[in-house]
Motif scaffolding. Structure first.
Motif, short mmCIF file in Angstrom:
data_model
loop_
_atom_site.label_atom_id
_atom_site.label_comp_id
_atom_site.label_asym_id
_atom_site.label_seq_id
_atom_site.Cartn_x
_atom_site.Cartn_y
_atom_site.Cartn_z
N PRO A 1 0.83 -1.20 0.00
CA PRO A 1 0.00 0.00 0.00
C PRO A 1 0.87 1.26 0.00
CG PRO A 1 -0.01 -1.02 2.17
CD PRO A 1 0.71 -1.95 1.25
N PRO A 2 0.27 2.39 -0.34
CA PRO A 2 1.05 3.62 -0.37
C PRO A 2 1.70 3.90 0.98
CG PRO A 2 -1.30 4.07 -0.72
CD PRO A 2 -1.12 2.59 -0.70
N GLY A 3 2.94 4.36 0.95
CA GLY A 3 3.61 4.78 2.17
C GLY A 3 4.21 3.66 2.97
N ILE A 4 4.11 2.43 2.51
CA ILE A 4 4.60 1.31 3.31
C ILE A 4 6.13 1.26 3.31
CG2 ILE A 4 4.60 -0.43 1.49
CD1 ILE A 4 3.02 -1.46 4.63
N GLY A 5 6.74 1.90 2.29
CA GLY A 5 8.21 1.94 2.27
C GLY A 5 8.80 1.25 1.05
N LYS A 6 8.08 1.19 -0.04
CA LYS A 6 8.59 0.53 -1.25
C LYS A 6 9.75 1.31 -1.83
CE LYS A 6 4.51 1.02 -3.19
NZ LYS A 6 3.77 1.60 -2.07
N SER A 7 9.52 2.63 -2.04
CA SER A 7 10.55 3.44 -2.67
C SER A 7 11.80 3.48 -1.80
CB SER A 7 10.05 4.87 -2.88
OG SER A 7 8.87 4.84 -3.64
N ARG A 8 11.57 3.51 -0.50
CA ARG A 8 12.69 3.58 0.42
C ARG A 8 13.56 2.32 0.33
NH1 ARG A 8 14.86 5.92 5.25
NH2 ARG A 8 16.86 4.87 5.20
N LEU A 9 12.90 1.20 0.27
CA LEU A 9 13.62 -0.07 0.19
C LEU A 9 14.36 -0.14 -1.15
CD1 LEU A 9 14.07 -2.68 1.77
CD2 LEU A 9 12.11 -3.66 0.58
N ALA A 10 13.69 0.33 -2.19
CA ALA A 10 14.31 0.32 -3.51
C ALA A 10 15.52 1.25 -3.51
CB ALA A 10 13.30 0.75 -4.57
N ALA A 11 15.40 2.40 -2.85
CA ALA A 11 16.51 3.35 -2.82
C ALA A 11 17.73 2.73 -2.15
CB ALA A 11 16.09 4.62 -2.08
N GLU A 12 17.48 1.94 -1.11
CA GLU A 12 18.59 1.25 -0.45
C GLU A 12 19.26 0.30 -1.43
OE1 GLU A 12 19.61 1.62 2.73
OE2 GLU A 12 18.02 3.01 3.34
N THR A 13 18.43 -0.36 -2.23
CA THR A 13 18.95 -1.33 -3.19
C THR A 13 19.75 -0.62 -4.28
OG1 THR A 13 16.88 -2.48 -2.78
CG2 THR A 13 18.27 -3.33 -4.54
N VAL A 14 19.22 0.49 -4.75
CA VAL A 14 19.92 1.28 -5.77
C VAL A 14 21.28 1.70 -5.22
CG1 VAL A 14 19.91 3.51 -6.95
CG2 VAL A 14 17.86 2.08 -6.96
N GLY A 15 21.30 2.15 -3.99
CA GLY A 15 22.56 2.58 -3.37
C GLY A 15 23.55 1.44 -3.31
N LEU A 16 23.06 0.28 -2.91
CA LEU A 16 23.93 -0.89 -2.79
C LEU A 16 24.51 -1.25 -4.16
CD1 LEU A 16 24.97 -3.29 -1.05
CD2 LEU A 16 22.92 -4.52 -1.79
N ALA A 17 23.63 -1.24 -5.18
CA ALA A 17 24.07 -1.60 -6.53
C ALA A 17 25.14 -0.62 -7.01
CB ALA A 17 22.87 -1.61 -7.47
N ARG A 18 24.91 0.66 -6.77
CA ARG A 18 25.90 1.67 -7.19
C ARG A 18 27.24 1.37 -6.53
NH1 ARG A 18 21.97 6.11 -7.56
NH2 ARG A 18 21.70 6.30 -9.82
N ASP A 19 27.16 1.07 -5.21
CA ASP A 19 28.40 0.76 -4.48
C ASP A 19 29.12 -0.42 -5.11
OD1 ASP A 19 27.83 2.78 -2.81
OD2 ASP A 19 27.27 1.54 -1.07
N LYS A 20 28.36 -1.33 -5.68
CA LYS A 20 28.97 -2.52 -6.26
C LYS A 20 29.34 -2.31 -7.72
CE LYS A 20 27.14 -5.92 -3.14
NZ LYS A 20 27.53 -7.31 -2.94
N GLY A 21 29.25 -1.09 -8.18
CA GLY A 21 29.70 -0.78 -9.53
C GLY A 21 28.66 -1.00 -10.62
N PHE A 22 27.39 -1.13 -10.25
CA PHE A 22 26.33 -1.31 -11.23
C PHE A 22 26.08 -0.01 -11.99
CE2 PHE A 22 23.59 -5.21 -10.36
CZ PHE A 22 24.55 -5.86 -9.61
N THR A 23 25.65 -0.16 -13.22
CA THR A 23 25.07 0.98 -13.91
C THR A 23 23.59 0.97 -13.55
OG1 THR A 23 26.60 0.74 -15.73
CG2 THR A 23 24.57 2.00 -16.15
N VAL A 24 23.10 2.08 -13.00
CA VAL A 24 21.69 2.11 -12.59
C VAL A 24 20.87 2.88 -13.62
CG1 VAL A 24 20.06 2.85 -10.84
CG2 VAL A 24 22.29 1.94 -10.16
N VAL A 25 19.91 2.21 -14.18
CA VAL A 25 19.00 2.84 -15.14
C VAL A 25 17.68 3.00 -14.41
CG1 VAL A 25 17.88 2.58 -17.37
CG2 VAL A 25 20.16 1.61 -17.00
#
Ligand SMILES: Nc1ncnc2c1ncn2[C@@H]1O[C@H](COP(=O)(O)OP(=O)(O)O)[C@@H](O)[C@H]1O
Ligand SMILES: [Mg+2]
Length: 950
Positions: A65-89
């Protein structure tokens, strides 16, 4: 702290040091708080990133549901991927642009295509005509689409040739169909590539492509669908703490936890809102926006129905909702189904018929908050009427709606409903609610049903009485009786109210007034004979009018001949039990009362006024029989809640009885806990009588614990409120005075034992007599000592405790006379009997005396055992010794607990070092304690102390 998963995924340390900015966080905004309560979910995402990094890509969906924290969790994942040298699209579907084909994809890839190499431009000509204006058209839209998907995959593949790729799209529920399909296409083909496709979407949004993708993902073993659940209360607490920068107050935490139901966005918004000190008030804008955005997408029928559901609250049964919303069954059910699919409403299936509620308390608040006042009133009144008409249960359901319906509700019906609801609230002890209803009923009754006013005043009086405001209750009752008499109220009803008045006066300590009132009403049969008789009975008991007591008990015993109700049968056994007790047959009394309690248990909530006196009497009888476990069981404090409405001291009585029972059981600490409750209750419900009685009992227990100053203070306070006319008070006060005088070695202060109560609080009475015996022995008064032995013996053949105490008393008297052999026999009998019944402290008293008559070795063992019991109870062994030796305990008062632990060890021949080791003290401490002991006991040497304690 429990931010992100430990173990498999290893980011927590970094995470904390460098919090990731979330989404489009504004410059200058507060520091983002660490991720809370999503350890498991984060681990899944981190695993997927790792797997993709090593060439095993795939698709991952996060929904909720809205506000449950989806974007936040995804943002953590994006950050982790960047740290690991991923290209983030990455891209996000915008609700305002949902009509644009592939808009999120275009947004995501655009930057990467602008890279200087210009890679991918060729393939993506279809999507980016401005980059390749000459791109050929196939003329077949389906084929063209396939080619385009292939192109995007090719670009992704090419990007992935350099670095692993994370393709992340947020809010996919707002995306066009093409975007969803394309995303799925890439995800399906990513299995052999270092490519992770991550998409977040809101659950409950009708998006066909998305639903299909979610279903396919659920089936696909390589794909993953994470449904985010609400944050746990613990995670919420953590989040609130981070937001405030300090642990939250319990009140704030409760307010946030209960309203936010684990939705992160609501936690954040409410915390900010409430931290400013506003504990109520309008909802924060963000929350309203989130809710209304969803509501605005509904059709007119659903919207209207949603409002009805919000107003109906817990009573959203289809029949009620349909009536209020004016919808026929088929239309209603279709609309309810649609609402359930949006997740704004949830269906509950408990019981026969399902019912519908708003999915989240804050949704309900927001939707409700949008209604105008008059709209709300009309809806509430309509819901109340529909509930009334559906006959679904009772006024419990309709009353709150009628209350909120204000002037839209027919006044006459409102009076009935509110009176009834108030009475129901009263029986379950919801006094505030009861008052609100009674006042609401009274307001309307004055206008439309004046004849209902006196009864409502009685109801209000019961509430005040339940709150311990006896003066207010008396005034209300008086008003009710006067008004009732003037209005020609039924005589039986008036009489019942006078009975309540009588009981109240008795409770206020105005026994005379109570008796006059009760007598004036006579004993003629009326509607509730058990109740009426019980009132007479309680007054008779209070006044210790044995003739009256016998008369009323007899009537109770005969009740079933005219009334064949469970309550009447229980009351009859009670009457029979009392008659047996009065006739000196405690065994029969015990049996009758046990049966009475069982019968009363089967009367449900109807017979609390019968069960309560049964419990009191049974407790006393059980204790003097030496059955302490039963004594404790029957004095069930929880059971008094309903009785308190007209006998506010009920809890206080039972707590006091439990305390005395615990004293018998040798558990002074628990006894004092009960008494502290009892004293607090007595103060809460007011009334000098109760307070005096509880304070006196506490004084006794404190004296037994060696806290003579505390005992003195309680006794003084108890005496200030002491009315010697009230015999149940007299026993308690005199017991305390006697125990204290014995402990202080001041026989002159011992009150004389005048007649004892043949009836009443038997366990207290028994102690009172026993301690009077100690005092008589103490002052060497053999005749008085003999007389008290006789009183204890007269308590009846079945009362094992007084019989044993009589042996103890007679043994002590025999020592006075120098009859050692007789004393030894009696004391041994007493000690064995008391110990066997678990009456530990009194047994220890007997054992200490007995030890004195035994050869050294045997004596030491017995003394040790008895002292251990007394020490465990926090009681001192010396009063008993002092009693026998006629020796005062010393001016400075009794020994402290520590001192009374140390002294017997000296008696056992231990050195200071050994005592220190055994009690985990330093030797110096032991020396200091012993110095005090010598001083207090007026002794000069170790040898004399050893002799003293032996
Ligand atoms: N697990 C979490 N720990 C800390 N803050 C969170 C957490 N989940 C969400 N939040 C915060 O709650 C708010 C809403 O979360 P968001 O991710 O935007 O919700 P959604 O995308 O599901 O609508 C944001 O301010 C976000 O930072
Ligand atoms: Mg979001």
């Amino acid at each position: 702290m429990n931010t992100v998963a430990a173990g498999r995924a290893d980011p927590p340390q970094d995470e904390r040091r460098r919090p990731r900015p979330v989404g489009g966080r504004q410059r200058g905004a507060a520091l983002p708080v660490p991720l809370v309560g999503r350890a498991a979910e984060y681990a899944v995402l981190a695993d997927a990133v790792t797997a993709a990094g090593s060439g095993r890509g795939g698709g991952l969906l996060v929904c909720g549901p809205p506000g449950i924290g989806k974007s936040r969790l995804a943002a953590e994942t994006v950050g982790l991927a960047r740290d690991k040298g991923f290209t983030v699209v990455e891209g996000r579907a915008d609700p305002l642009l949902s009509g644009l084909a592939y808009a999120p994809i275009v947004q995501a890839f655009r930057d990467h295509l602008r890279a200087p190499s210009g890679e991918g431009i060729e393939e993506l000509g279809v999507l980016f005509p401005d980059l390749r204006p000459d791109a050929p058209s196939t003329g077949d839209p389906a084929l063209q689409r396939t080619r385009m998907y292939e192109s995007v995959l090719a670009v992704t593949r090419r990007l992935a040739a350099r670095n692993p790729v994370l393709l992340f799209l947020d809010d996919v529920h707002c995306a066009d169909r093409g975007t969803v399909e394309l995303l799925y296409y890439i995800g399906r083909n990513a299995g052999e590539l270092p490519v992770l496709v991550l998409a977040c979407f809101r659950s409950g949004v009708a998006n066909e492509a998305l639903t299909a993708m979610a279903a396919a993902t659920r089936r696909d073993p390589t794909g993953r669908l994470l449904e985010l659940a609400p944050l746990t209360d613990r995670a919420v607490r953590e989040l609130v703490g981070h937001l405030l920068g300090a642990p939250p107050s319990p009140a704030l935490l409760r307010a946030v936890t209960s309203r936010a139901s684990g939705i992160a966005l609501f936690v954040v918004a409410l915390t900010r809102h409430l931290a400013t000190g506003r504990m109520s008030g309008p909802l924060p804008e963000v929350i309203r926006d989130v809710v209304l955005e969803q509501v605005n997408q509904l059709g007119e029928t659903e919207r209207r129905l949603l409002e009805v559901v919000a107003v109906a609250g817990v009573h959203g049964r289809p029949a009620v909702l349909g009536t209020v919303a004016g919808l026929d069954d088929p239309v209603l059910h279709a609309a309810l189904r649609r609402l359930a699919r949006t997740r704004l409403v949830v269906e509950h299936r408990s019981g026969a018929e399902p019912h519908y509620r708003i999915a989240h308390p804050l949704y309900a608040e927001a939707i409700y908050g949008e209604l105008g006042i008059s709209e709300r009133r009309s809806l509430h009144a309509a819901v109340g009427a529909a509930l009334d008409a559906s006959g679904a249960g009772s006024t419990v359901a309709s009353a709150p709606h009628y209350a909120a319906g204000g002037d839209r509700v027919p006044a006459a019906r409102a009076v009935e409903v509110f009176s009834d609801a108030g009475r129901r609230a009263l029986t379950v002890g919801e006094l505030d609610e009861a008052v609100d209803y009674f006042l609401a009923a009274l307001r309307r009754a004055r206008e439309v049903r004046p004849e209902a006013v006196p009864a409502l005043l009685v109801d209000l009086a019961r509430v005040e009485q339940g709150r311990g405001r006896l003066g207010e209750a008396a005034a209300l009752l008086d008003g009710a009786v006067t008004l009732g008499a003037r209005r020609g109220e039924e005589p039986e009803r008036l009489r019942a109210w006078r009975h309540l008045q009588a009981l109240l006066e008795a409770e206020r300590g105005n026994v005379r007034a109570a008796v006059d009132l009760a007598r004036a009403t006579g004993r003629r049969p009326d509607r509730d004979p058990p109740m009426r008789l019980m009132i007479h009975w309680i007054i008779a008991l209070r006044e210790v009018d044995l003739a009256e007591l016998a008369l009323v008990s007899k009537e109770l015993a005969e009740l079933p001949s005219t009334h064949d109700t469970p309550t009447a049968h229980a009351a009859a056994r009670l009457g029979a039990g009392v008659l047996a007790a009065l006739a000196g047959d405690p065994a029969t009394a015990f049996a009758e009362l046990s049966e009475a309690l069982e019968l009363a248990g089967r009367c449900g909530g109807d017979a609390p006024h019968v069960a309560f006196p049964i419990r009191m009497l049974l407790n006393g009888l059980a204790v003097v029989r030496g059955d302490l476990a039963t004594g404790i069981r029957v004095a069930d404090v929880e059971s008094t809640a309903p009785v308190r409405l007209w006998l506010p001291g009920a809890t206080c009585y039972l707590e006091t009885m439990l305390a005395t029972t615990r004293y018998y059981a040798g558990d002074l600490a628990t006894a004092l806990t009960h008494l502290d409750h009892a004293v607090a209750e007595a103060r809460r419900v007011g009334g000098d009588r109760l307070e005096s009685r509880t304070l006196a009992t506490r004084s006794f227990l404190r004296a037994e614990r060696g806290d003579l100053d505390g005992a003195e203070a309680d006794l003084t306070a108890a005496r200030r409120r002491y009315d010697p006319e009230q015999i149940d008070l007299k026993d308690a006060v005199e017991l305390a005075a006697t125990a204290l005088a014995v402990r202080r070695g001041a026989p002159a202060d011992v009150p004389p034992l005048t007649g004892t109560l043949p009836f009443g609080d038997v366990q207290l009475n028994c102690l009172r007599t026993a301690f009077a015996g100690y005092a008589a022995v103490h002052s060497g008064d053999e005749d008085e000592a003999d007389r008290i032995t006789g009183l204890l013996r007269a308590s009846g053949h079945d009362a094992a405790v007084p019989a044993a105490l009589a042996d103890l008393q007679q043994g002590l008297t025999a020592i006075l006379r120098g009859a050692r052999a007789e004393a030894g026999r009696l004391l041994r009998d007493a000690a064995i009997a008391l110990r066997g019944m678990g009456v530990k402290l009194l047994a220890a008293h007997a054992e200490l005396e007995l030890a004195e008559l035994l050869p050294r070795a045997e004596a030491a063992e017995l003394t040790g055992a008895a002292t251990a019991v007394l020490a465990a109870a926090g009681s001192s062994p010396f009063p008993a010794r002092a009693t026998r030796r006629g020796r005062p305990i010393g001016k400075a008062g009794a020994l402290t607990r520590r001192e009374s632990e140390i002294a017997p060890l000296v008696g056992q021949g231990l050195s200071n070092a050994e005592i220190a080791a055994r009690l985990f003290l330093s030797e110096r401490t032991v020396e200091t304690h012993l110095r005090n002991v010598y001083r207090k006991l007026g002794l000069r040497s170790r040898v004399s102390l050893a002799r003293w304690v032996r």
